[in-house]
Design a protein around this motif. Structure first.
Motif, short mmCIF file in Angstrom:
data_model
loop_
_atom_site.label_atom_id
_atom_site.label_comp_id
_atom_site.label_asym_id
_atom_site.label_seq_id
_atom_site.Cartn_x
_atom_site.Cartn_y
_atom_site.Cartn_z
N ARG A 278 0.83 -1.16 -0.06
CA ARG A 278 -0.06 -0.05 0.02
C ARG A 278 1.01 1.27 -0.05
O ARG A 278 1.78 1.58 0.71
CB ARG A 278 -0.91 0.18 1.25
N LYS A 279 0.55 2.01 -0.93
CA LYS A 279 1.34 3.33 -0.98
C LYS A 279 0.50 4.46 -0.41
O LYS A 279 -0.93 4.49 -0.31
CB LYS A 279 1.46 3.42 -2.41
N CYS A 280 1.29 5.24 0.24
CA CYS A 280 0.48 6.81 0.29
C CYS A 280 0.43 7.44 -0.36
O CYS A 280 1.73 8.12 -0.97
CB CYS A 280 1.30 7.30 2.01
N ILE A 281 -0.63 8.17 -1.12
CA ILE A 281 -0.63 9.00 -2.04
C ILE A 281 -1.25 10.38 -1.84
O ILE A 281 -2.60 10.01 -1.21
CB ILE A 281 -1.27 8.24 -3.34
N ALA A 282 -0.66 11.30 -2.01
CA ALA A 282 -1.33 12.70 -1.55
C ALA A 282 -1.79 13.31 -2.73
O ALA A 282 -1.19 13.32 -4.07
CB ALA A 282 -0.07 13.73 -1.17
N LEU A 283 -3.20 13.81 -2.91
CA LEU A 283 -3.92 14.27 -3.88
C LEU A 283 -4.25 15.90 -3.69
O LEU A 283 -4.60 16.24 -2.61
CB LEU A 283 -5.40 13.45 -4.04
N ARG B 176 6.28 10.20 4.89
CA ARG B 176 5.29 9.40 4.82
C ARG B 176 4.36 9.67 3.52
O ARG B 176 3.26 9.05 3.37
CB ARG B 176 4.22 10.03 5.91
N VAL B 177 5.04 10.15 2.64
CA VAL B 177 4.21 10.38 1.17
C VAL B 177 5.14 9.59 -0.08
O VAL B 177 6.24 9.55 -0.12
CB VAL B 177 4.09 11.64 0.97
N ASP B 178 4.50 8.52 -0.65
CA ASP B 178 5.07 7.86 -1.43
C ASP B 178 4.99 8.35 -3.12
O ASP B 178 5.68 8.16 -3.92
CB ASP B 178 4.62 6.22 -1.70
N LEU B 179 3.87 9.16 -3.21
CA LEU B 179 3.66 9.62 -4.47
C LEU B 179 2.74 11.29 -4.24
O LEU B 179 1.85 10.99 -3.48
CB LEU B 179 2.70 8.78 -5.37
N LEU C 18 6.94 -0.02 -11.76
CA LEU C 18 7.45 0.47 -10.27
C LEU C 18 6.27 0.74 -9.48
O LEU C 18 6.46 0.83 -8.05
CB LEU C 18 8.52 1.46 -10.56
N PHE C 19 5.40 1.19 -9.82
CA PHE C 19 3.87 1.54 -9.12
C PHE C 19 3.53 0.35 -8.29
O PHE C 19 3.20 0.72 -7.14
CB PHE C 19 2.99 2.04 -9.97
N THR C 20 3.36 -0.83 -8.97
CA THR C 20 2.83 -1.98 -8.18
C THR C 20 3.99 -2.65 -7.42
O THR C 20 3.73 -3.43 -6.41
CB THR C 20 2.35 -2.99 -9.13
N ASP C 21 5.38 -2.44 -7.59
CA ASP C 21 6.64 -2.94 -6.93
C ASP C 21 6.66 -2.37 -5.68
O ASP C 21 5.98 -1.26 -5.33
CB ASP C 21 7.76 -3.24 -7.83
N SER C 22 7.66 -2.79 -4.76
CA SER C 22 7.81 -2.09 -3.64
C SER C 22 8.99 -1.09 -3.87
O SER C 22 9.90 -1.00 -2.99
CB SER C 22 8.23 -3.02 -2.43
#
Length: 144
Positions: free
Chosen positions: A3-8, A75-78, A124-128
């Motif tokens: 699970r990625k932390c995505i900021a919008l 704390r943000v991955d994207l 890369l989005f679905t990998d760790s």
């Protein structure tokens, strides 16, 4: 899948575009954790009630800074920030600070739909995948 932390974030004229983009990539985005500035977060929750979305303050009221702090804390991955380049923003300094932090901390940052498409379509989005951490030791240890 990790699970990625995505900021919008989306400027007013681009909120509808962000909602459309999320809908087009819902399969890839489901299961991730989202933080979004005020109105953007409310609209995302309304359109996609099954997504794990935490709304923060509105951008001009500090939401950009909240996301910036999360970036600085790792704390943000994207960051997906649909920018409106045609309208002057009253909180432009906040926007610049947020984009600076994403750049400084090597966080993937999509400021338009084409870039966001590329990011979520990448293996890369679905990998760790973890971007190379930035080493600030030389800066922090500098002689003043």
């Amino acid at each position: 899948m990790e699970r990625k932390c995505i900021a919008l974030v989306a400027h007013d004229a681009r909120k509808r575009d962000l909602i459309t983009w999320i809908g087009a990539h819902l399969r890839s985005l489901s299961g991730h954790i989202f933080y979004a500035t005020g109105t953007t977060g409310g609209r995302v929750k309304e359109a996609f009630p099954d997504l794990d979305v935490t709304p923060l303050k509105s951008g001009p009221l500090g939401g950009d800074q909240q996301i910036g702090a999360m970036i600085a804390e790792g704390r943000v991955d994207l960051l997906v920030f649909f920018v409106d380049p045609m309208t002057a923003q009253p909180h432009d300094v906040d926007v610049k600070a947020l984009t600076r932090l994403a750049t400084l901390y090597n966080v993937p940052f999509a400021c338009n739909e084409a870039t966001a498409d590329m990011v979520v379509s990448s293996p890369l989005f679905t990998d760790s995948y973890r971007p190379r951490p930035v080493d600030f030791r030389s800066y922090e240890g500098r002689q003043l």
